[in-house]
Design a protein around this motif. Structure first.
Motif, short mmCIF file in Angstrom:
data_model
loop_
_atom_site.label_atom_id
_atom_site.label_comp_id
_atom_site.label_asym_id
_atom_site.label_seq_id
_atom_site.Cartn_x
_atom_site.Cartn_y
_atom_site.Cartn_z
N THR A 64 0.90 -1.20 0.03
CA THR A 64 0.11 -0.14 -0.06
C THR A 64 0.77 1.29 -0.12
O THR A 64 1.91 1.40 0.60
CB THR A 64 -0.83 0.07 1.27
OG1 THR A 64 -1.72 -1.23 1.15
CG2 THR A 64 -1.82 1.34 1.18
N SER A 65 0.31 2.53 -0.68
CA SER A 65 1.24 3.28 -0.83
C SER A 65 1.63 4.07 0.53
O SER A 65 0.66 4.07 1.37
CB SER A 65 0.80 4.41 -1.87
OG SER A 65 -0.70 5.03 -1.18
N PRO A 66 2.77 4.73 0.60
CA PRO A 66 2.86 5.38 2.02
C PRO A 66 1.88 6.48 2.23
O PRO A 66 1.58 6.63 3.36
CB PRO A 66 4.32 6.07 1.84
CG PRO A 66 4.58 5.72 0.38
CD PRO A 66 3.95 4.82 -0.10
N GLU A 67 1.64 7.11 1.44
CA GLU A 67 0.34 8.19 1.51
C GLU A 67 -0.94 7.43 2.08
O GLU A 67 -1.61 8.16 3.03
CB GLU A 67 -0.09 8.69 0.10
CG GLU A 67 1.23 9.66 -0.45
CD GLU A 67 2.21 8.88 -1.25
OE1 GLU A 67 3.18 9.89 -1.79
OE2 GLU A 67 1.99 7.97 -1.43
N GLU A 68 -1.30 6.23 1.44
CA GLU A 68 -2.60 5.87 2.19
C GLU A 68 -2.24 5.25 3.56
O GLU A 68 -3.06 5.20 4.49
CB GLU A 68 -2.84 4.52 1.21
CG GLU A 68 -3.30 4.96 -0.09
CD GLU A 68 -3.74 3.50 -1.21
OE1 GLU A 68 -4.61 2.97 -0.93
OE2 GLU A 68 -2.91 3.24 -1.95
N LYS A 69 -1.17 4.44 3.72
CA LYS A 69 -0.92 4.44 5.34
C LYS A 69 -0.89 5.43 6.16
O LYS A 69 -1.27 5.39 7.21
CB LYS A 69 0.69 3.57 5.36
CG LYS A 69 0.76 2.24 4.63
CD LYS A 69 2.01 1.63 5.00
CE LYS A 69 2.68 0.67 4.15
NZ LYS A 69 3.17 0.70 2.94
N ALA A 118 3.87 10.44 10.02
CA ALA A 118 5.14 11.02 9.45
C ALA A 118 6.13 9.99 9.09
O ALA A 118 6.85 10.06 8.13
CB ALA A 118 5.56 12.17 10.45
N THR A 119 6.38 9.13 10.01
CA THR A 119 7.15 7.88 9.85
C THR A 119 6.82 7.17 8.38
O THR A 119 7.87 6.62 7.78
CB THR A 119 7.28 6.82 10.84
OG1 THR A 119 7.48 7.71 12.14
CG2 THR A 119 8.14 5.69 10.52
N ALA A 120 5.56 7.06 8.11
CA ALA A 120 5.10 6.24 6.88
C ALA A 120 5.79 7.09 5.52
O ALA A 120 6.05 6.43 4.56
CB ALA A 120 3.64 6.11 6.94
N MET A 121 6.06 8.40 5.71
CA MET A 121 6.51 9.07 4.57
C MET A 121 8.03 9.33 4.56
O MET A 121 8.53 10.12 3.76
CB MET A 121 5.70 10.55 4.62
CG MET A 121 4.21 10.27 4.60
SD MET A 121 3.84 9.47 2.95
CE MET A 121 4.12 10.89 1.73
N MET A 122 8.84 8.98 5.65
CA MET A 122 10.02 9.12 5.79
C MET A 122 10.98 8.33 4.80
O MET A 122 10.62 7.42 4.23
CB MET A 122 10.68 8.56 7.32
CG MET A 122 10.13 9.72 8.36
SD MET A 122 10.68 11.29 8.28
CE MET A 122 12.23 10.85 8.90
N PRO A 123 12.20 8.92 4.27
CA PRO A 123 13.13 8.19 3.59
C PRO A 123 13.49 6.89 4.24
O PRO A 123 13.44 6.87 5.45
CB PRO A 123 14.39 9.22 3.59
CG PRO A 123 13.57 10.46 3.90
CD PRO A 123 12.80 10.40 4.78
N ALA A 166 4.91 0.24 13.85
CA ALA A 166 5.06 -1.25 13.01
C ALA A 166 4.12 -1.12 11.50
O ALA A 166 4.52 -1.51 10.62
CB ALA A 166 4.95 -2.18 13.95
N LEU A 167 2.88 -0.70 11.92
CA LEU A 167 2.10 -0.39 10.78
C LEU A 167 2.59 0.91 9.77
O LEU A 167 2.39 0.44 8.68
CB LEU A 167 0.83 -0.07 11.49
CG LEU A 167 -0.01 -1.01 12.25
CD1 LEU A 167 -1.38 -0.40 12.56
CD2 LEU A 167 -0.40 -2.22 11.64
N ALA A 168 3.11 1.63 10.43
CA ALA A 168 3.61 2.73 9.32
C ALA A 168 4.64 2.30 8.54
O ALA A 168 4.75 2.48 7.09
CB ALA A 168 4.14 4.04 10.20
N LEU A 169 5.43 1.14 8.86
CA LEU A 169 6.60 0.77 8.07
C LEU A 169 6.12 -0.64 7.42
O LEU A 169 7.16 -1.20 6.85
CB LEU A 169 7.81 0.52 8.99
CG LEU A 169 8.27 1.74 9.84
CD1 LEU A 169 9.09 1.60 10.96
CD2 LEU A 169 8.82 2.62 8.74
N GLY A 170 4.88 -0.89 7.36
CA GLY A 170 4.32 -1.90 6.24
C GLY A 170 4.43 -3.21 7.06
O GLY A 170 4.14 -4.31 6.35
#
Length: 484
Positions: A64-69, A118-123, A166-170
């Protein structure tokens, strides 16, 4: 259903949706003994089912895209902020939290989800130098399924701080909350995330006892365990995880020191010390367990601390009392045993030292010395033990004599001298001119020694390290050839 309508979750748990199992247990108020509701109790077989669901759902969630997460996590944060009173009420009723502590914890949970968005969108990687004509990079990839085992004292935040990143990182998550706080520490978070749009199976909740936790640790498809709880339980989990070659992030107990140097404002120091020892009945891993006070301030400090303790009361949260109950009779008896053994060894009770049902009076023990129970053991109750020191060398030895190393407070007139002194003391967290209890979603959190395996929570860097693996990738425009 309405968000967290009891008719929708009572006698159930969350396994790909609201599910009944073979047995149930009651959620009970430690303040009144009142039955608050019930929840389904999992077995080892149910852990396997939860992991089946998590493994199946994780691949799609990772893709799932980071934007959606991030959108799901932002919505969860907004829902938490909009229903703070609901969570705070459950924390008061089920965990015995005074209203101020309950509201504070509910706010912290929302902040964890904001940070996770924010973590979901990090490098998530970096380009590497290479001596060959190719692109070389290191990237972070999800571990897969994270097992979270959380405690009773701050049940919502101590589950959320692992679940959200944990969810943010997939990753998918299987959560085993403490059976004494399953609703506030598990089912409520599941309801929030379901409403926020988290796909079924990405989070699953398996309420139960030590057998369920052991099954989660043993499950071969769960490569990372995030545990918050006692040091003995953490040692057992760490040992088993080592046998299984899986990672265990262990945030354990503490016997934290608050140092009062001779140039400190003693009135302010006593206020900080009372908060550090008595907040949430001392049931916090960061609670000030040992007050180490310079001999020139000692008599006045213990006098002021005892006055403050005597003005505080313990009672049901609904009564407005600043302190609530100890979580259960076993924990209360452990607290009282430490007090009585310390008094038998020479400590003096200046306030408290008694209880009514599960309500333990705020207690001040003076003349506590190394070797006494109140100096050596994590009390996890509203007990302030006070010890005097005369020299800096003696102080450093007193601080570092504990096997724990979670949080340290140093109160002083000269803040930079205190900061330099802290270099000689072993602790994962140091607060200059503050007591030992503090937490922010963006700040690194973790202890050393018997307090755990270091920083595994807080901030993007620690969370990414905790819940991902590093993968090295190289890319070339054409196939490399070799002399074979």
């Amino acid at each position: 259903m309405l968000l967290f309508d009891q008719n929708g979750w009572d006698s159930r748990t969350y396994l790909g949706g609201w599910t009944t199992l073979g047995a149930t247990a009651d959620a009970v108020s430690p303040s009144t003994g009142e039955r608050l509701g019930s929840f389904a109790v999992a077995t080892a077989a149910d852990v396997e089912t939860a992991v089946d669901l998590a493994v199946s759902a994780q691949k799609t969630w990772a893709a799932t895209s980071p934007e959606e997460k991030a959108a799901v996590l932002r919505k969860a944060a907004a829902l938490l902020e909009g229903t703070t009173e609901v969570l705070a009420t459950w924390l008061a009723d089920e965990a015995g939290s005074a209203h101020g502590k309950a509201a504070f914890e509910a706010g912290l949970v929302a902040s964890e989800f904001h940070l996770a968005a924010a973590t979901a969108m990090m490098p998530y990687g970096q380009l590497l130098r290479t001596g060959r004509p190719r692109t070389s990079l290191a990237r972070r990839v999800p571990v897969g399924v994270v097992g979270v085992i959380s405690p009773f004292n701050f049940p919502a935040i101590l589950a959320a701080r692992s679940i959200a990143p944990a969810l943010a990182l997939g990753n998918a998550v299987v959560l085993k909350p403490d059976p004494r706080t399953t609703v506030a520490g598990g089912l409520y978070l599941a309801a929030i995330l379901e409403e926020a749009g988290l796909p079924p199976g990405v989070l699953n909740v398996v309420p139960g006892g030590a057998d369920v936790g052991a099954a989660l640790v043993d499950e071969p498809r769960v490569p990372v365990i995030s545990f918050t709880g006692s040091t003995p339980a953490g040692r057992a989990i760490g040992a088993r995880a080592g046998e299984l070659l899986k990672r265990a992030h262990l945030e354990l107990g503490g016997n934290n020191a608050l140092v009062v140097l001779e140039d400190a404002d003693v009135e302010a120091a006593a206020s900080a010390g009372a908060w550090g020892s008595f907040l949430h009945q001392g049931q916090i891993c960061m609670t000030t367990g040992r007050h180490l006070v310079h001999e020139s301030l000692y008599d006045r400090y213990v006098e002021l601390l005892a006055e403050k303790a005597s003005r505080l009361s313990a009672g049901p949260p609904a009564s407005g009392a600043p302190l609530g109950p100890i979580i259960d009779a076993g924990q209360r008896d452990k607290v009282h045993s430490i007090v009585t053994r310390s008094v038998d060894a020479g400590a003096r009770v200046l306030a408290g030292g008694s209880y009514d049902a599960l309500f333990y009076s705020p207690t001040v023990l003076a003349d506590v010395a190394p070797g006494q129970a109140a100096f050596e053991e994590e009390i996890f109750g509203p007990v302030a033990s006070v010890t005097s020191f005369s020299t800096t060398e003696e102080l450093v030895q007193l601080v570092n004599s504990s096997p724990y190393g979670l949080s340290l407070g140093i109160l002083a007139g000269d803040a930079y001298a205190a900061f330099e002194l802290a270099d000689r003391m072993r602790s994962g967290i140091v607060h200059i001119n503050d007591q030992t209890v503090d937490d922010e979603a963006q700040a690194p959190f973790g202890g050393v020694g018997a307090s755990g395996t270091g920083v595994r929570f807080g901030g993007h860097e620690a969370n990414i390290e905790a819940f991902t693996e590093t993968q090295w990738v190289t890319i070339q425009g054409s196939i490399a050839t070799y002399p074979f």
